[in-house]
Enzyme design. Structure first.
Site, PDB file in Angstrom:
ATOM      1  N   ASN A 179     -12.801 -38.445  -9.116  1.00  0.00           N
ATOM      2  CA  ASN A 179     -12.889 -37.355 -10.086  1.00  0.00           C
ATOM      3  C   ASN A 179     -13.013 -37.944 -11.484  1.00  0.00           C
ATOM      4  OD1 ASN A 179     -12.622 -34.347 -10.462  1.00  0.00           O
ATOM      5  ND2 ASN A 179     -11.071 -35.048 -11.898  1.00  0.00           N
ATOM      6  N   GLU A 180     -14.029 -37.526 -12.177  1.00  0.00           N
ATOM      7  CA  GLU A 180     -14.193 -37.906 -13.591  1.00  0.00           C
ATOM      8  C   GLU A 180     -13.767 -39.348 -13.869  1.00  0.00           C
ATOM      9  OE1 GLU A 180     -12.228 -34.911 -15.977  1.00  0.00           O
ATOM     10  OE2 GLU A 180     -13.971 -33.607 -15.834  1.00  0.00           O
ATOM     11  N   CYS A 185      -9.069 -50.864 -17.535  1.00  0.00           N
ATOM     12  CA  CYS A 185      -7.846 -51.613 -17.242  1.00  0.00           C
ATOM     13  C   CYS A 185      -7.996 -53.021 -17.821  1.00  0.00           C
ATOM     14  CB  CYS A 185      -7.642 -51.659 -15.733  1.00  0.00           C
ATOM     15  SG  CYS A 185      -6.228 -52.667 -15.254  1.00  0.00           S
ATOM     16  N   CYS A 190      -8.598 -57.961 -14.130  1.00  0.00           N
ATOM     17  CA  CYS A 190      -9.766 -57.456 -14.871  1.00  0.00           C
ATOM     18  C   CYS A 190     -10.260 -58.497 -15.870  1.00  0.00           C
ATOM     19  CB  CYS A 190      -9.430 -56.142 -15.573  1.00  0.00           C
ATOM     20  SG  CYS A 190      -9.298 -54.768 -14.412  1.00  0.00           S
ATOM     21  N   GLU A 344     -17.729 -28.283 -12.539  1.00  0.00           N
ATOM     22  CA  GLU A 344     -16.539 -27.556 -12.996  1.00  0.00           C
ATOM     23  C   GLU A 344     -16.895 -26.759 -14.245  1.00  0.00           C
ATOM     24  OE1 GLU A 344     -13.084 -29.924 -13.872  1.00  0.00           O
ATOM     25  OE2 GLU A 344     -13.373 -31.197 -12.124  1.00  0.00           O
TER      26      GLU A 344
HETATM   27  C1  GAL Z   1     -11.325 -31.608 -15.646  1.00  0.00           C
HETATM   28  C2  GAL Z   1     -10.700 -32.185 -14.387  1.00  0.00           C
HETATM   29  C3  GAL Z   1     -10.032 -31.102 -13.555  1.00  0.00           C
HETATM   30  C4  GAL Z   1      -9.183 -30.213 -14.419  1.00  0.00           C
HETATM   31  C5  GAL Z   1     -10.016 -29.664 -15.544  1.00  0.00           C
HETATM   32  C6  GAL Z   1      -9.275 -28.740 -16.469  1.00  0.00           C
HETATM   33  O1  GAL Z   1     -11.570 -32.589 -16.594  1.00  0.00           O
HETATM   34  O2  GAL Z   1     -11.668 -32.825 -13.602  1.00  0.00           O
HETATM   35  O3  GAL Z   1      -9.282 -31.701 -12.527  1.00  0.00           O
HETATM   36  O4  GAL Z   1      -8.102 -30.940 -14.910  1.00  0.00           O
HETATM   37  O5  GAL Z   1     -10.498 -30.732 -16.320  1.00  0.00           O
HETATM   38  O6  GAL Z   1     -10.130 -28.223 -17.459  1.00  0.00           O
END
Ligand code: GAL
Length: 710
Positions: A179-180, A185, A190, A344
């Protein structure tokens, strides 16, 4: 200008799999994950396993909301593997079955975005070390070491199990990797990886590295590879060449982690497309700065991104924000020159803006359709159901804590679902463009590093967006491209503030203009090469040849300083920057009005072989961009795909197939807007034929189809 070859032919691709998914053989362009517009979003049943009643209710509500695709398991690692080697998939089996039973599809996530506590405890090497060399505690998310062998191995293992278990499930639509991805690090592993990266890059030759990093400055010459340390606030942060290499390394290391994640997925599920969700930075939407997405894009089958514009804010107009959303969409669409997915968005508000304002009536449909208009084949949300606890419990969701199907948000979502069902013809279509605006991640890193100019006024992405806006306002399609793209076929290439540019790219610009292209460049362009070392002897000779000028000095102004430029008879206000230009063979099109460079050239044009090159020396008010580009639009006969007469704040964006143009007419203002059609079109939602005058209500969107003669 549209040719059949421009279309991503879904019917051809659909031969390869049940869902119309192209075979990922990395030679073809991928289109979209499905034959239908995706509508749904992040679904976190793992938070509700002790509430079977709610999980059952979800299925009813999903159908009612006209949703069909759900990203599952994004942060579910502690539920999938509560103890090391102890796996629980029964709940996910059930979720797959549930979603399948309502005809829905699963976008299955790999869980590496957040890890279970047992792992951090047992293998502390997975924990991230920040730039100040502080090892982070367990907690939060998106905070692992991308180099850690343990983390890579654990991720691959769970991903393999997921692929084995669900790879053949008919509900599986695509993979959502982690995710995103973001962050960096600085642990010792690293550091070692960074040193190895540099050895390869600089051919194991420290002299080449020191030359590229301008070593002797402040005695920074390196005499052993082990002396290299990543940039740090408690150490080195002023060696620009190193900062740039570090950012490149972070991108490469993140991609390498991602590639490691997907090995079992490519092996076991070769026909299932893979994406990871990209981001935008700030509530005002500029491209995410942490990773060079132009490199990452090549590794994905489909681009997807998460869009959270702050609608109805108190610092900019709705139309201005909409033009930024348009820019972001056209950038992410252009990365692969194919439709993308909105992975999203929020159906109402978020929880992380300064003010988390709800979308006003009409805005949800309008903002969702804007994404489709610019190339998305989905409207997906974060989140399906509001969580009960923790930081996102007040983040907008399709289903609120009251579980209501009667509230405004649920109804708005349902309306979007019903609308998307009528847009099946749009799926897989693109937006061919004759204009390209150039954006470069590396140049952005470098200009932000530069200690010079104005600290608060560099604003590279924002400047590129302002140039884009001049076309958005006139409904002229634009690709937002990067140096990874071939730009030879565009009529017009706009290159604002390209501070860092390699000789290779300069020679491509030269070829583009020589072959008949028109280029526009601005102040603060072409100053440093790919090592962030300045060009010596003045502006690069090829740039001088193309533009027929030599920029000799850039004056940086205080906000209270006043200057202006007169261009083709009109005077425009200038802020922040004015580059003083020495003209060789160019024509002067505009002059500065004030200061020690009053009456000297500010805007120039130059015929170079078959093409033309314009240089804009100052940062000018938007009315200048409007006038300047209007002249170019006329000169180059650039046209909207479909002509609608309208006022300011209305945007007309088109997706095209050989058979039809799908036209989205969107009112991004708070007032009614009269519009006039000159051709008969069919409203895709109501089916009615339309021609002549019409009024758009505040935030109204109309989607119409114009059938082409094939
Ligand atoms: C995104 C993230 C999600 C949620 C969302 C809230 O950046 O991938 O899991 O947190 O923001 O706006």
């Amino acid at each position: 200008m549209f040719t059949k070859n421009d279309k991503f032919v879904t019917s051809h691709l659909s031969q390869h799999s049940e869902w119309g998914i192209p075979m990922p053989n990395h030679k073809k362009n991928y289109v979209t994950a499905a034959k239908f517009m995706l509508h749904g979003g992040d679904y976190n049943p793992d938070q509700w396993l002790d509430r079977p009643d709610i999980l059952e209710e979800d299925m009813k509500l999903m159908k009612l909301a006209h949703t069909n695709a759900f990203s599952v398991g994004i942060f579910a690692w502690s539920t999938l593997e509560p103890e090391e080697g102890v796996y629980h998939f029964e709940w996910l089996d059930k979720i797959f079955e549930n979603i399948h039973s309502i005809g829905g599809r699963v976008i299955l996530a790999t869980p590496s975005g957040a890890r279970p506590a047992w792992m951090s405890k047992k293998y502390p090497e997975v924990l991230r070390v920040n730039a100040a060399r502080v090892k982070q505690l367990h907690g939060g998310r998106h905070n692992h070491c991308f180099t850690s062998e343990v983390y890579r191995e654990k991720t691959q293992k769970i991903n393999r199990l997921l692929a084995e278990k669900y790879g053949n499930h008919p509900a599986l639509l695509m993979w959502h990797i982690s995710n995103e991805y973001g962050g960096e690090c600085h642990c010792e592993t690293c550091q070692e990886a960074f040193r190895e990266y540099l050895k390869i890059k600089y051919n194991h030759d420290l002299k080449t590295l020191n030359d590229s990093w301008w070593g002797p400055f402040w005695s920074h010459t390196i005499s052993e590879w082990s002396q290299v340390e990543s940039p740090s606030p408690i150490g080195e942060s002023m060696v620009h060449g190193m900062n740039l290499d570090w950012r490149r390394f972070v991108t490469d290391q993140t991609i390498s982690f991602y590639e490691h994640e997907i090995v079992p997925l490519r092996e076991l599920t070769p026909t299932i497309p893979i994406t990871t969700n990209f981001m935008a930075d700030t509530r005002e939407l500029i491209p995410f700065q942490g990773l060079d997405y132009s490199k990452f894009a090549k590794h994905l089958d489909v681009i997807s991104w998460d869009a959270y514009p702050a609608w109805h804010n108190d610092w900019t107009t709705t139309a201005d924000l909409a033009s930024k959303v348009g820019f972001m969409n056209d950038l992410y669409r252009s990365l692969k020159q194919q439709p993308f997915l909105l992975m999203e968005s929020t159906p109402s508000c978020v929880n992380w803006h300064d003010v988390n304002k709800s979308k006003r009536p009409g805005m949800h449909l309008l903002s969702s359709m804007q994404m489709i208009a610019h190339g998305s084949d989905s409207v997906l949300y974060f989140q399906w159901r509001k969580s009960r606890g923790s930081s996102e419990k007040f983040h907008g969701a399709v289903v609120d804590h009251d579980n209501s199907r009667e509230n405004r948000v649920f109804k708005d979502v349902t309306q979007v679902g019903q609308t998307l069902e009528k847009l099946s013809g749009v799926i897989g279509t693109n937006r061919p463009a004759e204009v390209a605006v150039f954006y470069d991640w590396e140049s952005n890193w470098a200009i932000n590093d530069a200690q010079g100019f104005g600290v608060r006024t560099k604003l590279y992405p924002e400047t590129v967006q302002k140039h884009y806006k001049a076309f958005w306002e006139r409904d002229i399609p634009v690709d937002v491209i990067t140096k990874e793209h071939d730009f030879s076929s565009y009529k017009l290439l706009i290159v604002p503030m390209l501070y860092l540019v390699s000789e290779k790219t300069i020679s491509r610009f030269k070829e583009f203009v020589a072959n008949g292209g028109t280029i526009v460049m601005t102040y603060i362009s072409g100053l440093v090469n790919e090592h962030d070392l300045t060009y010596l002897g003045g502006w690069h000779k090829d740039l001088q040849e193309i533009f027929g000028i030599k920029p000799v000095e850039t004056d940086t102004l205080y906000p209270s300083d006043q200057n202006s430029v007169t261009f083709r008879g009109t005077t425009y206000q200038l802020n922040d920057y004015a580059t003083i230009i020495e003209v060789a063979t160019a024509t002067v099109e505009g002059i500065y009005e004030d200061d020690f460079y009053a009456q000297t050239p500010a805007v120039t044009s130059h015929q170079y072989q078959a093409g033309k090159a314009y240089y804009i020396g100052g940062r000018l008010e938007h009315a200048f961009q409007q006038a300047f580009y209007q002249d170019l639009i006329d000169e180059l006969s650039l046209k909207p795909v479909f002509h609608v007469k309208h006022g300011e704040g209305v945007s007309v964006q088109v997706r095209q197939s050989p058979e039809s143009d799908y036209i989205f007419i969107m009112n991004f203002t708070e007032e009614k807007q009269p519009i006039v059609f000159e051709t008969i079109v069919r409203d895709l939602i109501t089916g009615e034929a339309m021609e002549g005058e019409l009024t758009l209500e505040k935030y109204e969107v109309r989607i119409v189809e114009k059938t082409n003669e094939v």
